[in-house]
Design an enzyme around this catalytic site. Sequence first.
Site, PDB file in Angstrom:
ATOM      1  N   ASP B 312       0.851  -1.180   0.000  1.00 27.23           N
ATOM      2  CA  ASP B 312       0.000   0.000   0.000  1.00 27.23           C
ATOM      3  C   ASP B 312       0.885   1.227   0.000  1.00 27.23           C
ATOM      4  OD1 ASP B 312      -2.578  -0.913  -0.121  1.00 27.23           O
ATOM      5  OD2 ASP B 312      -2.595  -1.443   2.006  1.00 27.23           O
ATOM      6  N   ASP B 349      -8.667  23.430  10.243  1.00 28.18           N
ATOM      7  CA  ASP B 349      -8.575  22.087   9.649  1.00 28.18           C
ATOM      8  C   ASP B 349      -7.519  21.293  10.411  1.00 28.18           C
ATOM      9  OD1 ASP B 349      -8.308  19.864   8.133  1.00 28.18           O
ATOM     10  OD2 ASP B 349      -7.828  20.903   6.259  1.00 28.18           O
ATOM     11  N   GLU B 353      -2.908  17.235   6.539  1.00 28.14           N
ATOM     12  CA  GLU B 353      -2.716  18.076   5.351  1.00 28.14           C
ATOM     13  C   GLU B 353      -2.937  19.541   5.705  1.00 28.14           C
ATOM     14  OE1 GLU B 353      -4.561  15.278   5.160  1.00 28.14           O
ATOM     15  OE2 GLU B 353      -3.828  14.091   3.458  1.00 28.14           O
ATOM     16  N   SER B 383     -17.305  18.613   3.522  1.00 34.89           N
ATOM     17  CA  SER B 383     -18.441  17.696   3.417  1.00 34.89           C
ATOM     18  C   SER B 383     -18.301  16.891   2.137  1.00 34.89           C
ATOM     19  CB  SER B 383     -19.759  18.472   3.409  1.00 34.89           C
ATOM     20  OG  SER B 383     -20.005  18.956   2.108  1.00 34.89           O
ATOM     21  N   HIS B 385     -20.441  16.271   0.158  1.00 36.16           N
ATOM     22  CA  HIS B 385     -21.247  16.855  -0.888  1.00 36.16           C
ATOM     23  C   HIS B 385     -20.482  17.937  -1.651  1.00 36.16           C
ATOM     24  CE1 HIS B 385     -24.688  18.162  -3.085  1.00 36.16           C
ATOM     25  NE2 HIS B 385     -24.588  19.393  -2.581  1.00 36.16           N
ATOM     26  N   THR B 386     -19.940  18.916  -0.916  1.00 34.24           N
ATOM     27  CA  THR B 386     -19.248  20.033  -1.599  1.00 34.24           C
ATOM     28  C   THR B 386     -17.800  19.687  -1.919  1.00 34.24           C
ATOM     29  OG1 THR B 386     -18.543  20.961   0.498  1.00 34.24           O
ATOM     30  CG2 THR B 386     -20.645  21.723  -0.380  1.00 34.24           C
ATOM     31  N   ARG B 387     -17.251  18.790  -1.152  1.00 34.25           N
ATOM     32  CA  ARG B 387     -15.849  18.379  -1.254  1.00 34.25           C
ATOM     33  C   ARG B 387     -14.915  19.577  -1.167  1.00 34.25           C
ATOM     34  NH1 ARG B 387     -15.510  15.465  -6.361  1.00 34.25           N
ATOM     35  NH2 ARG B 387     -13.404  14.901  -5.762  1.00 34.25           N
ATOM     36  N   MET B 388     -15.287  20.479  -0.250  1.00 30.13           N
ATOM     37  CA  MET B 388     -14.454  21.667   0.002  1.00 30.13           C
ATOM     38  C   MET B 388     -14.513  21.932   1.493  1.00 30.13           C
ATOM     39  SD  MET B 388     -15.552  24.402  -2.910  1.00 30.13           S
ATOM     40  CE  MET B 388     -17.216  24.423  -2.330  1.00 30.13           C
ATOM     41  N   ASP B 527     -10.126  -5.433   2.175  1.00 27.51           N
ATOM     42  CA  ASP B 527      -8.904  -6.113   1.762  1.00 27.51           C
ATOM     43  C   ASP B 527      -9.047  -7.625   1.859  1.00 27.51           C
ATOM     44  OD1 ASP B 527      -7.355  -3.921   1.169  1.00 27.51           O
ATOM     45  OD2 ASP B 527      -6.675  -3.665   3.235  1.00 27.51           O
TER      46      ASP B 527
END
Lengths: 601, 687
Positions: B312, B349, B353, B383, B385-388, B527
């Site tokens: 991986d 955040d 990252e 989220s 949904h928005t992926r932001m 897996d």
Amino acid sequence: MTVESWGLLGLFLGVALLCVKPLGLYIANVMAGAPIWPLRAGRRLEAGIYRLCGIDPAQEMGWKRYAVALLVFNALGALLLYGLQRLQYFLPLNPQHLPAPSPDSAFNTAVSFITNTNWQSYTPETTMSYLTQMAGLAVQNFLSAATGIVVAIALIRGLARHSVKVIGNFWTDLTRVTLYVLLPIAFVLALVLVSQGVIQNFSAYKTVTMLQPVTYQQQKVNAAGAPVTDAAGNPVMQTVTKRTQTLPMGPVASQEAIKELGTNGGGFFNANSAHPYENPNAFTNLLEMLAIIVIPAALTYTFGHMVGDTRQGWAVLAAMAILFVGLYALCTSSEQAGNPRIAALGVSQTASALQSGGNMEGKEVRFGIAGSTLFATLATTTSTGAANSMYDSYMPLGGLVPLFDMMLGEVVFGGVGAGLYSMLIFAIIGVFIAGLMVGRTPEYIGKKIEAFEMKMSSIAILVMPLIVLVGTAVAVSVKAGQAGVANPGAHGFSEILYAFTSASNNNGSAFAGLSADTPFYNTALGLAIWIGRFWPIAAVLAVAGSLAAKKRIPVTEGTLPTHGPTFVILLIGTVVLVGALTFVPALALGPIVEHLMLWSH
Amino acid sequence: MRRKLSMFDRTLIGPAIADSLRKLDPRVQWRNPVMFVVYIGSILTTALWVQALLGYGEAPAWFIFTVAIWLWFTVLFANFAEALAEGRSKAQAASLKGLKQTVEAKRLADAKDRSRVTRVRADRLRKGEIVLVEAGDFIPGDGEVIEGAASVDESAVTGESAPVIRESGGDFSSVTGGTRVLSDWIVVRITANPGETFIDRMIAMVESAKRQKTPNEIALTILLVALTLVFVFATATLLPFSLYSVAVTRLGTPVTITALIALLVCLIPTTIGGLLSAIGVAGMSRMMQANVIAMSGRAVEAAGDVDVLLLDKTGTITLGNRQAAAFTPAAGVTEEELAGAAQLASLADETPEGRSIVVLAKQRFQLRERDLTSLHGTFVPFSAHTRMSGVDIAGRQIRKGAADAIQRQVESLGQVFPRAVLATVQEVARRGSTPLLVSDGPRVLGVIELKDIVKGGIKERFGELRRMGIKTIMITGDNPLTAAAIAAEAGVDDFLAEATPEAKLNLIRSHQAEGRLVAMTGDGTNDAPALAQADVAVAMNTGTQAAKEAGNMVDLDSNPTKLIEVVETGKQMLMTRGSLTTFSIANDVAKYFAIIPAAFATTYPQLNALNIMHLASPFSAILSAVIFNALVIVALIPLALKGVRYRPLGAAQLLRRNLLVYGLGGIIVPFIGIKLIDMCLSFLHLV
């Protein structure tokens, strides 16, 4: 070692090696049924044979069927040959009106010839009719050679194929190898031999007056033919003068060719390749040696070609050649050194322009030391068993070489096919041990070597030492066995050991000195020959079948390379350590102690 | 923490000696054919000694006695090697057993209702029952977390002191019995009946006296039996040979049975025969020291054969997290402005990252961290949904997210997405990095480059694997461009991008169809099919129960890089067997030179010329060979237990090396050893 003996070796090996690639490639094409010219020319004949025998050439066999077909075919061959010998008196082509050989002798001969052994306990010119020689012995010379080759081919197919259950069709393999390989080469060879003076006729034996009468002493025999001894047990001698000599005749050349080409070795005459009618001159001597080596050597290339990596074949050939040169050097140097007892009498045994020097007892002057030792080394490393000199008369170490050659398991070139398949079994065992050493489940030519292969390979190499050792032990322990020995002491032991080694390895050469035409030896050696041939063959075919069914593992950096010098050394080491080490104690009690006794005086 | 045991730990020696005597039971001996022959030889020589004491001896009684004693030692030394190896394994198992203290469990009738608890003994818990585990409690059995989250001390199993988080759902839901909850609480559904738990099985496997022989071991045993048989016949037939020689020469006496048995024992491969099972046991136990539990010896052995490693990307090849590496502003935006906006968007955040963006902004422009609440900003979480994610602050709407998400956002606000930025995005992706876009309202500010950090030294490791002929394949969910770039940087041979469980399974199958053996690690339930398909499957201990069930090894440390060590240990085990076999067979040459002249000296004194070691007397020669043969087993026990040193070399080099060391060495060493023993014997006037 003289310059001449190295020169002869160089010339011989050089020519032999030149033939390896073309002949090896040809055999591979024949066995694959490739559309090459000879196969197209013989297509009708081949198809006719198949139709006649009800064979479907397209149908391939699994290893068990292949083995059964082979065994049945050979057993029938033995039966036929036995019958032919026993009935020869009533059959044509018997100008000398020779009677049937004894049942035990006929059994021994039948088994011996179908197994490519050609151990001859009889004297051919006074035992076998022309018909028996031609239709019986010579035919089996072809078929036993073909049998050996097809087993090797089956094993190669096992390595070359993957994920299949079949390893070929025994009948087509046998037909093709006989029709397209053995017959044509033997035909040409026979013609060349005739041109050099080898006879080919059906005449009755000729009685000729000798130019010079011969006078000699021999033991008196009584009316019953038994030797006469005086009260003290010493032989009673008498002087005999001979003025005439009987010259046996016969279809020699046709049998001589396949005798060498098929590594059979059964002579038309008792003197075998020392007889001028079988092997008249130095050129035929070289030619016959080349005929012996050419197929066993070429099969290594066939192997490399069929598995798709010719380096694999060359590596096997290299291991064979290195062992061969070493054995030849030992044999030749000990013969060339001569006998210390004779040297003590002030007799020169050094090589010069006028004499080949060394120990010439039992050797033909026209072949000399090198021509004899090279033939001897070759005939015993291959399973030929032909001889142009008398091994019984060799120096102890010189005589050890033919014995040791066979104890190696006939893998130095070896019998046609038999040499290669035995060597590949040693390769599998060597690879198994070495493969573990590099930290992987061992594999050879991309095939994993697992429990089943080890079991069968062990059986294949185990059988020979077992029969040799047990057979010799029985023979030296029972009266019937001890009775045949001509020379007492260590040399007599060597004679018995040699007989069982020769039989179990299907070599067929004799040390002489042992009277082997007795019910005991005929039966014991006959059994040794039979087991020594077919037990390993069954095991080899089992390995072939098991390997064919396996997947082929791709080659990586982690794969043990089986083509480099390291592998060659490994293979030689395995042959010597696993194969021959078993016999060291027995050799110590025979030729080795004899050598030490001779030179310590 | 488990104590590391030294090779000849005093606590192990005592029981091992007792065990080696116990193993003299013929039923135990029968299981090892090579040593069984020695065992029979010992009994025979002992009988011959008794016969000699009664005055009918074939040789001096002291001589037969000494040979008999050393033959018994040979058997005992082999027993000792096996007992020692087993002892070490058992000691390791015992430390695991410590985990099995009986604890009290709090059984729940209903997972949702934590108030009604029935107290039961942990070993009475059945599969499917539900228990509550609170801070300070031991987890009563293997199970799956179905409610809650807790930090768990798994050091007893893994040796790792840092606690780990276990929570319901996802890939970190599996708990091992015997570990302890440090904080919070979890509700666990028990997944194993008593006696069938993971630890139970581990202990059973390690302790099991009836260890299953591995396929390779079986094949090797066949070869050893064959060799033994040949030598049995070779020596047995020497008696008639000798009788015949004596009869025809009328010299000396026949070889003694004692000498023949001595010769036989020296010739048969006792060195490898005696150490074979110790090597197998030690292999398993070495795995255990590396904190990997193999479910079978077969699995360990298969590890040595592996051709393909599926690794991986995350956690194995790269550090777990991507890190911000560069800001590329859009046209008309300064880099500092982009950095500032990116920092604002990332302040709340907490993902690695996000943290790395703040760190990079600080490094590049000394932008201090600001307090979001004092700025009256509102954090907009990520989220699906928005992926932001981002922040609404002082009328600005700062967002960061994947390129297509930001593009949609910008276009929905009626702006045209700048082409130049798109080019940057593709450029970044090509480098193997992940582009994150930052926007302020409808304005695109630029691109943050998130980079995968390849672990230090991993490239060299892959180079070693390549030299060993092992192909490495990186498995990643990244797109092919990104994957290719990382693959190149890490030096793997191949990669599988946008990997799905099906794609993984197909990859394994296609390699297996070509005859390759595949190893992989995995932890998630998805897996499991691939783990079950792979030849060597190392499941992470942190992984789900399904993954652990599907694998044939479990790594207690949950370190995916350990797959490489597993392969090495497997190879080591095979190498040790092969090397000792070679050594054993090569030894025979010297033994012949010692015994043959001695055994037949009375019939053929000339054979003394073969006594090239100049051993003092026939008796001393035979004794020296037998003693050497026994002592060499003891001398090689450490090698058998530790294994031949592993070197990352190609097969050709390894073979050359090992042939030289164990083949040539095997021929030379006994000459020296036997001579030395002979010198000692004559110096001490023992012969």
